[in-house]
Design a protein around this motif. Structure first.
Motif, PDB file in Angstrom:
ATOM      1  N   SER A 195      34.795  42.892  38.386  1.00 21.36           N
ATOM      2  CA  SER A 195      34.890  41.447  38.777  1.00 21.36           C
ATOM      3  C   SER A 195      34.598  40.324  37.671  1.00 21.36           C
ATOM      4  CB  SER A 195      33.765  41.131  39.932  1.00 21.36           C
ATOM      5  OG  SER A 195      34.013  40.056  40.248  1.00 21.36           O
ATOM      6  N   HIS A 196      33.766  40.766  36.680  1.00 20.32           N
ATOM      7  CA  HIS A 196      33.692  39.874  35.544  1.00 20.32           C
ATOM      8  C   HIS A 196      34.897  39.614  34.868  1.00 20.32           C
ATOM      9  CE1 HIS A 196      29.145  40.891  35.276  1.00 20.32           C
ATOM     10  NE2 HIS A 196      29.347  40.126  36.199  1.00 20.32           N
ATOM     11  N   VAL A 197      35.820  41.135  34.542  1.00 18.73           N
ATOM     12  CA  VAL A 197      36.954  40.873  33.895  1.00 18.73           C
ATOM     13  C   VAL A 197      37.888  40.149  34.727  1.00 18.73           C
ATOM     14  CG1 VAL A 197      38.773  42.182  32.991  1.00 18.73           C
ATOM     15  CG2 VAL A 197      36.317  43.146  33.039  1.00 18.73           C
ATOM     16  N   ILE A 198      37.924  40.453  35.996  1.00 20.00           N
ATOM     17  CA  ILE A 198      39.024  39.915  36.838  1.00 20.00           C
ATOM     18  C   ILE A 198      39.044  38.251  36.873  1.00 20.00           C
ATOM     19  CG2 ILE A 198      39.770  39.703  39.312  1.00 20.00           C
ATOM     20  CD1 ILE A 198      39.422  42.684  39.592  1.00 20.00           C
ATOM     21  N   GLU A 199      37.562  37.957  37.018  1.00 23.08           N
ATOM     22  CA  GLU A 199      37.440  36.287  36.990  1.00 23.08           C
ATOM     23  C   GLU A 199      37.888  35.687  35.791  1.00 23.08           C
ATOM     24  OE1 GLU A 199      36.299  34.664  39.496  1.00 23.08           O
ATOM     25  OE2 GLU A 199      34.495  35.673  40.203  1.00 23.08           O
ATOM     26  N   ASN A 200      38.070  36.431  34.638  1.00 25.36           N
ATOM     27  CA  ASN A 200      38.721  35.764  33.398  1.00 25.36           C
ATOM     28  C   ASN A 200      40.258  36.127  33.415  1.00 25.36           C
ATOM     29  OD1 ASN A 200      36.357  34.476  32.282  1.00 25.36           O
ATOM     30  ND2 ASN A 200      35.342  36.600  31.821  1.00 25.36           N
ATOM     31  N   TYR A 201      40.600  37.474  33.860  1.00 27.45           N
ATOM     32  CA  TYR A 201      41.725  37.655  33.609  1.00 27.45           C
ATOM     33  C   TYR A 201      42.934  36.634  34.318  1.00 27.45           C
ATOM     34  CZ  TYR A 201      45.908  41.154  33.771  1.00 27.45           C
ATOM     35  OH  TYR A 201      47.026  41.593  33.803  1.00 27.45           O
ATOM     36  N   PHE A 202      42.571  36.450  35.371  1.00 31.27           N
ATOM     37  CA  PHE A 202      43.276  35.483  36.132  1.00 31.27           C
ATOM     38  C   PHE A 202      43.026  33.933  35.846  1.00 31.27           C
ATOM     39  CE2 PHE A 202      43.514  39.235  38.648  1.00 31.27           C
ATOM     40  CZ  PHE A 202      45.094  39.497  38.985  1.00 31.27           C
ATOM     41  N   GLY A 203      44.204  33.594  35.018  1.00 30.54           N
ATOM     42  CA  GLY A 203      43.825  32.389  34.444  1.00 30.54           C
ATOM     43  C   GLY A 203      45.274  31.491  34.370  1.00 30.54           C
ATOM     44  N   GLU A 204      45.361  30.349  34.058  1.00 27.53           N
ATOM     45  CA  GLU A 204      46.521  29.659  33.717  1.00 27.53           C
ATOM     46  C   GLU A 204      47.086  29.948  32.422  1.00 27.53           C
ATOM     47  OE1 GLU A 204      47.928  26.848  35.597  1.00 27.53           O
ATOM     48  OE2 GLU A 204      46.650  26.884  37.271  1.00 27.53           O
ATOM     49  N   GLU A 205      46.381  30.301  31.383  1.00 23.13           N
ATOM     50  CA  GLU A 205      46.953  30.459  30.039  1.00 23.13           C
ATOM     51  C   GLU A 205      47.826  31.694  30.057  1.00 23.13           C
ATOM     52  OE1 GLU A 205      43.591  28.060  30.122  1.00 23.13           O
ATOM     53  OE2 GLU A 205      43.849  30.176  30.701  1.00 23.13           O
ATOM     54  N   LYS A 206      49.189  31.372  29.407  1.00 20.45           N
ATOM     55  CA  LYS A 206      49.911  32.791  29.568  1.00 20.45           C
ATOM     56  C   LYS A 206      50.151  32.954  28.071  1.00 20.45           C
ATOM     57  CE  LYS A 206      52.664  30.603  32.988  1.00 20.45           C
ATOM     58  NZ  LYS A 206      52.352  31.377  34.225  1.00 20.45           N
ATOM     59  N   ASP A 207      49.637  32.662  27.101  1.00 24.22           N
ATOM     60  CA  ASP A 207      49.652  33.029  25.527  1.00 24.22           C
ATOM     61  C   ASP A 207      48.268  33.532  25.052  1.00 24.22           C
ATOM     62  OD1 ASP A 207      47.732  31.007  25.748  1.00 24.22           O
ATOM     63  OD2 ASP A 207      48.818  29.880  23.894  1.00 24.22           O
ATOM     64  N   CYS A 208      47.379  34.130  26.132  1.00 22.94           N
ATOM     65  CA  CYS A 208      46.273  34.991  25.672  1.00 22.94           C
ATOM     66  C   CYS A 208      46.513  36.510  25.806  1.00 22.94           C
ATOM     67  CB  CYS A 208      45.097  34.537  26.718  1.00 22.94           C
ATOM     68  SG  CYS A 208      44.477  32.923  26.405  1.00 22.94           S
ATOM     69  N   PHE A 209      47.358  36.915  25.252  1.00 23.80           N
ATOM     70  CA  PHE A 209      47.954  38.423  25.077  1.00 23.80           C
ATOM     71  C   PHE A 209      46.691  39.293  24.728  1.00 23.80           C
ATOM     72  CE2 PHE A 209      49.796  42.193  23.418  1.00 23.80           C
ATOM     73  CZ  PHE A 209      50.777  42.563  24.441  1.00 23.80           C
ATOM     74  N   GLY A 261      37.241  29.154  35.486  1.00 28.40           N
ATOM     75  CA  GLY A 261      36.940  28.797  36.774  1.00 28.40           C
ATOM     76  C   GLY A 261      37.002  29.948  37.485  1.00 28.40           C
ATOM     77  N   TRP A 262      35.606  30.153  37.698  1.00 23.89           N
ATOM     78  CA  TRP A 262      35.377  31.510  38.587  1.00 23.89           C
ATOM     79  C   TRP A 262      35.409  31.095  40.034  1.00 23.89           C
ATOM     80  CZ3 TRP A 262      31.571  35.932  36.382  1.00 23.89           C
ATOM     81  CH2 TRP A 262      31.965  36.073  35.007  1.00 23.89           C
ATOM     82  N   THR A 263      35.616  32.029  40.937  1.00 25.15           N
ATOM     83  CA  THR A 263      35.801  31.919  42.385  1.00 25.15           C
ATOM     84  C   THR A 263      34.938  33.149  43.131  1.00 25.15           C
ATOM     85  OG1 THR A 263      38.008  31.187  42.212  1.00 25.15           O
ATOM     86  CG2 THR A 263      37.166  31.755  44.355  1.00 25.15           C
ATOM     87  N   CYS A 264      35.190  34.412  43.076  1.00 26.91           N
ATOM     88  CA  CYS A 264      34.437  35.347  43.601  1.00 26.91           C
ATOM     89  C   CYS A 264      33.047  35.459  43.437  1.00 26.91           C
ATOM     90  CB  CYS A 264      35.035  36.722  43.221  1.00 26.91           C
ATOM     91  SG  CYS A 264      36.991  36.856  43.560  1.00 26.91           S
ATOM     92  N   HIS A 265      32.535  35.059  42.346  1.00 26.73           N
ATOM     93  CA  HIS A 265      31.149  35.157  41.978  1.00 26.73           C
ATOM     94  C   HIS A 265      30.360  34.202  42.969  1.00 26.73           C
ATOM     95  CE1 HIS A 265      31.511  38.258  39.039  1.00 26.73           C
ATOM     96  NE2 HIS A 265      30.153  38.203  38.734  1.00 26.73           N
ATOM     97  N   PRO A 266      30.881  32.699  42.909  1.00 25.08           N
ATOM     98  CA  PRO A 266      30.148  31.912  43.723  1.00 25.08           C
ATOM     99  C   PRO A 266      30.214  32.074  45.216  1.00 25.08           C
ATOM    100  CG  PRO A 266      31.709  30.763  42.171  1.00 25.08           C
ATOM    101  CD  PRO A 266      31.978  32.392  42.158  1.00 25.08           C
ATOM    102  N   ILE A 267      31.221  32.620  45.792  1.00 26.46           N
ATOM    103  CA  ILE A 267      31.437  33.012  47.142  1.00 26.46           C
ATOM    104  C   ILE A 267      30.454  34.257  47.248  1.00 26.46           C
ATOM    105  CG2 ILE A 267      32.771  34.203  48.995  1.00 26.46           C
ATOM    106  CD1 ILE A 267      34.990  32.887  47.597  1.00 26.46           C
ATOM    107  N   GLU A 268      30.043  35.077  46.434  1.00 30.92           N
ATOM    108  CA  GLU A 268      29.428  36.244  46.751  1.00 30.92           C
ATOM    109  C   GLU A 268      28.013  35.814  46.514  1.00 30.92           C
ATOM    110  OE1 GLU A 268      26.590  39.214  47.034  1.00 30.92           O
ATOM    111  OE2 GLU A 268      26.740  38.083  44.980  1.00 30.92           O
ATOM    112  N   HIS A 269      27.710  34.835  45.677  1.00 35.28           N
ATOM    113  CA  HIS A 269      26.340  34.334  45.443  1.00 35.28           C
ATOM    114  C   HIS A 269      25.507  33.770  46.845  1.00 35.28           C
ATOM    115  CE1 HIS A 269      26.593  33.805  40.791  1.00 35.28           C
ATOM    116  NE2 HIS A 269      26.239  35.227  41.086  1.00 35.28           N
ATOM    117  N   GLU A 270      26.489  33.049  47.388  1.00 32.48           N
ATOM    118  CA  GLU A 270      25.974  32.936  48.990  1.00 32.48           C
ATOM    119  C   GLU A 270      25.751  33.926  49.990  1.00 32.48           C
ATOM    120  OE1 GLU A 270      24.821  29.802  48.998  1.00 32.48           O
ATOM    121  OE2 GLU A 270      25.972  29.485  46.906  1.00 32.48           O
ATOM    122  N   LEU A 271      26.554  34.852  50.016  1.00 28.47           N
ATOM    123  CA  LEU A 271      26.396  35.967  50.765  1.00 28.47           C
ATOM    124  C   LEU A 271      25.277  36.756  50.384  1.00 28.47           C
ATOM    125  CD1 LEU A 271      29.808  37.548  50.607  1.00 28.47           C
ATOM    126  CD2 LEU A 271      28.817  36.640  52.588  1.00 28.47           C
TER     127      LEU A 271
END
Length: 386
Positions: A195-209, A261-271
């Motif tokens: 999840s740590h990796v996925i939160e960073n992998y999915f981003g707007e930038e297209k040049d971070c090969f 801009g993480w999403t899954c972690h903030p949602i899980e923190h409330e769970l």
């Protein structure tokens, strides 16, 4: 690629018997040590006795019983112990919960107000007692980063904070210390790493090969070695690769130059704030449902890339089909690892979903996430998790 600073300052002692370096590591900071840990596992696996054998000329004060979702009350107790015993250095033995708790104890030592202030406002963190860790669970990456997450059961809040001085000065990583982990902790820890990796992998930038290749490599490492570790708990190669993956996933290597801009972690923190569930289990449930929810014409190319490069999916004529296969493989992998893949199996129903959704957007600005989300979006994702 955006501008960024990268500074990995933790001295890492990786491999078998690296605990022998402990006296030399601690001697740099002083003789008064706060030893922090959770339950009795470090006594059963021999680490506890080894520490006392090696540190026979140190003054050791103990803080035990740190919770899986560490609580602010425990942090406050640790701060008082440090002040009462004039602690020089904190030795955190365990996984992310123990290390996170220890970081905030170290920061609270130098703060005059209530330690919860440091969770609500990270700018109040200044000096921190030196933190040394002995890692026993590959999961959070807390052994090599500046982050900490603490729960306040009185307010049903589970919030993250961070500070440059909370980065551990040294960490001992012996993969053999993870041999005796319950299978669900190995599985949940792997989900946390991914999840740590996925939160960073999915981003707007297209040049971070290169960042994406680091990320794909860590994800493929987890996919390869988690099943081996689950089937062969004493497999050193599997445990070593998972342990190093944990540290690399969240030390800045994968996120440099990308929007964070993480999403899954903030949602899980409330769970886990409301239900005190295992963090990695919650992430495993939330992640594929979040993926399905945000799959669109805008995101399909990145999800197809993920499916092809991480899961080895053969490209389909329909990009959505390719992307969906990658998401399905993600969910199936967690399921095969033994993680219950819906909230109902954890005893969670729809009673508090609206309250949790509101709390997510109150505590975290999801308008800056990979796909901006509002309270209703979060509620819909939580409903998909039931």
């Amino acid at each position: 690629m955006k501008n960024f600073n990268f500074h990995a300052s933790t001295e890492m002692f990786f491999g078998k018997n690296q605990i022998e370096n402990l006296p030399n590591i601690l001697n740099k900071y002083g003789k008064n040590v706060l030893l922090t840990f959770g339950g009795g596992s470090i006594k059963r696996n021999g680490i506890y006795n080894k520490i006392y054998e090696l540190l026979n000329d140190f003054n050791i004060v103990e803080l035990s019983g740190i919770e899986p979702n560490p609580r602010i009350g425990t942090v406050r107790a640790g701060v008082e112990l440090c002040r009462k015993n004039q602690i020089d250095v904190i030795l955190a033995v365990g996984g992310g919960s123990t290390i996170d708790c220890s970081k905030v104890i170290g920061a609270g030592y130098y703060y005059d107000g209530d330690t919860w202030d440091l969770i609500k406002d990270k700018t109040k963190i200044d000096k921190v007692l030196p933190i040394v860790t002995i890692l026993t669970l590959a999961a959070t990456g807390s052994e090599m980063n500046r982050n900490a997450v603490i729960s306040n059961p009185e307010t049903n809040e589970k919030l993250g904070t961070s500070g440059e001085n909370m980065i551990p000065v040294a960490s001992i990583l012996d993969p053999e210390y993870t041999y005796t982990l319950p299978a669900i902790q190995t599985a949940a820890g792997t989900a946390d790493i991914m999840s740590h990796v996925i939160e960073n992998y999915f981003g707007e930038e297209k040049d971070c090969f290169i960042q994406d290749k680091f990320s794909e490599g860590i994800l493929k490492t987890c996919i390869k070695y988690a099943p081996i570790a689950l089937n062969e708990p004493n497999n050193y190669e599997a445990r070593a690769n998972l342990m190093w993956a944990s540290s690399m996933a969240l030390n800045g290597l994968c996120k440099g130059g990308k929007t964070h801009g993480w999403t899954c972690h903030p949602i899980e923190h409330e769970l886990s704030a409301f239900y005190d569930i295992t963090h990695g289990v919650g992430l495993a449930i939330v992640t594929p449902n979040w993926m399905r929810y945000i799959l669109s014409d805008k995101t399909v190319d990145k999800f197809a890339e993920y499916a092809i490069n991480v899961w080895g999916v053969e490209p389909c004529e329909d990009k959505f089909e390719t992307a969906t296969k990658g998401i399905n493989f993600t969910e199936e992998f967690f399921k095969k690892c033994g993680i219950p893949m819906n909230l109902g199996k954890l005893g969670i129903d729809d009673m508090l979903l609206e309250k949790m959704a509101k709390a997510v957007v109150t505590h975290r600005d999801l308008s800056k996430s990979y796909v901006p989300l509002n309270e209703n979006d979060v509620l819909n994702i939580l409903k998909m998790c039931l």
